[in-house]
Write an enzyme that holds these catalytic residues in place. Structure first.
Site, PDB file in Angstrom:
ATOM      1  N   VAL A   1       0.702  -1.260  -0.089  1.00  0.00           N
ATOM      2  CA  VAL A   1       0.061   0.108   0.086  1.00  0.00           C
ATOM      3  C   VAL A   1       0.797   1.304   0.198  1.00  0.00           C
ATOM      4  O   VAL A   1       0.511   2.216  -0.882  1.00  0.00           O
ATOM      5  CB  VAL A   1      -0.817   0.233   1.324  1.00  0.00           C
ATOM      6  CG1 VAL A   1      -1.563   1.387   1.486  1.00  0.00           C
ATOM      7  CG2 VAL A   1      -1.900  -0.950   1.024  1.00  0.00           C
TER       8      VAL A   1
ATOM      9  N   GLU B   1     -10.389   6.926   5.319  1.00  0.00           N
ATOM     10  CA  GLU B   1     -11.318   6.360   4.510  1.00  0.00           C
ATOM     11  C   GLU B   1     -10.826   5.009   4.000  1.00  0.00           C
ATOM     12  O   GLU B   1     -11.592   4.052   3.938  1.00  0.00           O
ATOM     13  CB  GLU B   1     -11.218   7.245   3.248  1.00  0.00           C
ATOM     14  CG  GLU B   1     -12.386   7.048   2.093  1.00  0.00           C
ATOM     15  CD  GLU B   1     -13.778   6.936   2.618  1.00  0.00           C
ATOM     16  OE1 GLU B   1     -14.397   5.884   2.730  1.00  0.00           O
ATOM     17  OE2 GLU B   1     -14.297   8.134   2.689  1.00  0.00           O
TER      18      GLU B   1
ATOM     19  N   ILE C   1     -13.328   2.134  -2.078  1.00  0.00           N
ATOM     20  CA  ILE C   1     -14.876   2.241  -1.923  1.00  0.00           C
ATOM     21  C   ILE C   1     -15.014   3.583  -1.161  1.00  0.00           C
ATOM     22  O   ILE C   1     -14.804   3.450   0.258  1.00  0.00           O
ATOM     23  CB  ILE C   1     -15.582   0.982  -1.386  1.00  0.00           C
ATOM     24  CG1 ILE C   1     -15.556  -0.116  -2.325  1.00  0.00           C
ATOM     25  CG2 ILE C   1     -17.204   1.552  -1.351  1.00  0.00           C
ATOM     26  CD1 ILE C   1     -16.015  -1.243  -1.644  1.00  0.00           C
TER      27      ILE C   1
ATOM     28  N   GLU D   1      -3.906 -14.822   2.638  1.00  0.00           N
ATOM     29  CA  GLU D   1      -2.770 -14.814   3.093  1.00  0.00           C
ATOM     30  C   GLU D   1      -2.525 -16.407   3.611  1.00  0.00           C
ATOM     31  O   GLU D   1      -3.249 -17.017   3.503  1.00  0.00           O
ATOM     32  CB  GLU D   1      -2.577 -14.078   4.460  1.00  0.00           C
ATOM     33  CG  GLU D   1      -2.919 -12.505   4.555  1.00  0.00           C
ATOM     34  CD  GLU D   1      -1.822 -11.964   3.596  1.00  0.00           C
ATOM     35  OE1 GLU D   1      -0.691 -12.376   3.760  1.00  0.00           O
ATOM     36  OE2 GLU D   1      -2.040 -10.827   3.267  1.00  0.00           O
TER      37      GLU D   1
ATOM     38  N   ASP E   1     -11.285  -9.633  10.441  1.00  0.00           N
ATOM     39  CA  ASP E   1     -11.284  -8.219   9.774  1.00  0.00           C
ATOM     40  C   ASP E   1     -12.411  -7.663   9.439  1.00  0.00           C
ATOM     41  O   ASP E   1     -12.551  -6.445   9.657  1.00  0.00           O
ATOM     42  CB  ASP E   1     -10.659  -8.658   8.225  1.00  0.00           C
ATOM     43  CG  ASP E   1     -10.370  -7.726   7.268  1.00  0.00           C
ATOM     44  OD1 ASP E   1      -9.428  -6.968   7.397  1.00  0.00           O
ATOM     45  OD2 ASP E   1     -11.210  -7.515   6.310  1.00  0.00           O
TER      46      ASP E   1
ATOM     47  N   LYS F   1     -13.821  -3.697  10.665  1.00  0.00           N
ATOM     48  CA  LYS F   1     -14.304  -2.888   9.663  1.00  0.00           C
ATOM     49  C   LYS F   1     -15.902  -2.209  10.221  1.00  0.00           C
ATOM     50  O   LYS F   1     -16.172  -1.255  10.133  1.00  0.00           O
ATOM     51  CB  LYS F   1     -14.387  -3.438   8.340  1.00  0.00           C
ATOM     52  CG  LYS F   1     -12.925  -3.577   7.732  1.00  0.00           C
ATOM     53  CD  LYS F   1     -12.825  -4.226   6.461  1.00  0.00           C
ATOM     54  CE  LYS F   1     -11.536  -4.495   5.885  1.00  0.00           C
ATOM     55  NZ  LYS F   1     -11.536  -5.175   4.732  1.00  0.00           N
TER      56      LYS F   1
ATOM     57  N   GLY G   1      -5.903  -3.820  -2.457  1.00  0.00           N
ATOM     58  CA  GLY G   1      -5.455  -3.685  -3.515  1.00  0.00           C
ATOM     59  C   GLY G   1      -4.621  -2.318  -3.195  1.00  0.00           C
ATOM     60  O   GLY G   1      -4.940  -1.621  -2.649  1.00  0.00           O
TER      61      GLY G   1
END
Length: 433
Positions: A15, A130, A137, A191, A202, A206, A307
């Protein structure tokens, strides 16, 4: 000369490299939009001479966090290291020194978001996040601004690309769980240790972020009910499809008024969704978030949930937002929790259920099972006999219930498991309307 806005980058992995590349390649275009140049000033890395997909001037690289955090010429700190520690400490220190901070860190924001946002407010800066949910998104900004006039009634989201890919392969190709997961690992979607994804951790992080923001409260991630996808079998997808459903791992948050006041549902688990539902059509590694507001109704945000490029898109949008605030002297408008909402217990959930079990294939079996359901006040909507094993003299049956309380369904399953005619309870899933 116009003074540049200086950015420090904490982390130069997948990233971080995407963010650095975008800053370097889009610098001129960004400067034209902003009216001031944005310059990459420092980059914190573990290994300076490691080969990377983007070239960054070696003079910008450092392994010393203090060199970055104590630099008075840095205006915006971008944290893309991941993990809880030391990322949390670095974000806190940067905010304490009056720096704007942009982060993609879901774990830090889920566990410490309100504390860090409050610190940013005290220092007159902002914390932007964000990219912590849904990668590219846009959802945090819409909840903070575009949907702010709405009272949010509920959130439903597919927010983990790994699990959605695995479930799509199991549905479309009839694969078992292990084969579908192995395929996801071969393609780099999962992973080597996929526990964080497949067990729902995960998605729970979120959802904690989204629910806290949407309902103006603080939802600790440890209070989000969580189930993963490893119990699912290939026949669950076949049977669901025959019944008109798709199976998805959903993150769900709802605020309901009860006799004791408002309370919040916060849960992550596999569900049966009607095939015509919008979220049922979200396949592969795509993510989608459905928000229901009292004014706007239902809106869906969909796109790639992971990604380097999508995440860099969200991070850079936050960097530009912070840069505009700095360039034009615009004070931040931080979000703050306004209410304290209790989290409802799963025992109190009311919905329909799908229950798959293997039983001995002889007369009178269904009567014994139905008695257990009746004793616990759980109404059966349908019973379908599926596969029969003549050699073992067993049959697989699927029971669909009417709406029932979760505690009653679990008590029913416990009673059914004690019956001599029941070989095993294969699975049970909740049904979302």
């Amino acid at each position: 000369m116009v003074e540049p806005i200086n950015v420090a980058l904490l982390g130069l992995g997948v990233v971080g490299s995407g963010v650095a590349r975008a800053l370097l390649e889009k610098g001129e275009a960004i400067a034209q939009r902003l009216g001031r140049p944005i310059r990459l000033r420092r980059v914190l890395v573990r290994t300076p001479d490691k080969p990377r997909p983007v070239f960054v001037e070696p003079s910008l690289l450092t392994t010393d966090a203090a060199t970055v955090l104590e630099d008075d010429q840095v205006h915006i700190v971008v944290e893309v290291m991941g993990g809880l520690d030391p990322a949390y400490r670095y974000i806190r220190e940067a905010l304490g020194r009056g720096r704007y901070v942009v982060t993609a860190n879901k774990e830090v924001m889920a566990r410490h978001g309100p504390e860090l946002i409050s610190l940013a407010h005290e220092r007159g800066v902002d914390l932007l996040y964000e990219a912590s949910v849904g990668s590219g998104i846009p959802i945090i900004a819409p909840l903070k601004r575009d949907l702010a006039a709405n009272t949010v009634r509920g959130l439903r989201a597919i927010i983990n690309g790994t699990t959605n890919y695995v479930l799509t392969r199991m549905d479309r190709e009839g694969l078992d769980f292990r084969s579908a997961l192995a395929q996801a690992q071969e393609l780099g979607y999962a992973e080597p240790d996929p526990t964080n994804d497949i067990e729902g951790h995960d998605a729970a992080y979120k959802l904690a972020i989204l629910a806290s923001l949407a309902f103006y409260t603080h939802v600790p991630p440890d209070e989000v009910y969580r189930e993963g996808i490893s119990r699912l079998a290939a026949q669950d997808f076949r049977y669901a499809r025959e019944l008109g459903y798709a199976i998805k791992l959903l993150a769900i948050a709802r605020c309901d008024d009860g006799p004791d006041g408002a309370a919040l549902e916060a849960r992550v688990h596999p569900v049966l969704l009607p095939q015509e539902a919008l979220l049922a059509k979200v396949d592969g590694v795509l993510n989608a978030i459905e928000v229901e507001g009292d004014l706007v109704g239902r809106v869906v945000f969909q796109g790639p949930g992971a990604g380097a490029s999508p995440t860099a898109s969200a991070v850079l949008a936050d960097v530009l937002d912070a840069a505009q605030a700095l360039a034009h002297g615009r004070p931040p408008t931080p979000w703050r929790a306004q209410v304290s909402l209790p989290i409802k217990k799963m025992d109190d959930l009311v919905c329909r259920y799908y229950i798959r079990m293997q039983v001995t294939d002889r007369p009178g079996v269904l009567a014994q099972i139905a008695r257990c359901f009746g004793d616990n006040q759980v109404s059966i909507a349908s019973v379908i006999q599926k596969e029969t094993n003549e050699a073992a003299q067993t049959a697989e049956i699927v029971i669909m219930t009417h709406a029932a309380r979760e505690a009653a369904v679990r008590a029913t399953i416990a009673d059914v498991e004690k019956l001599d005619v029941v070989v095993e309870i294969g699975n049970f899933l909740r049904v979302e309307a």
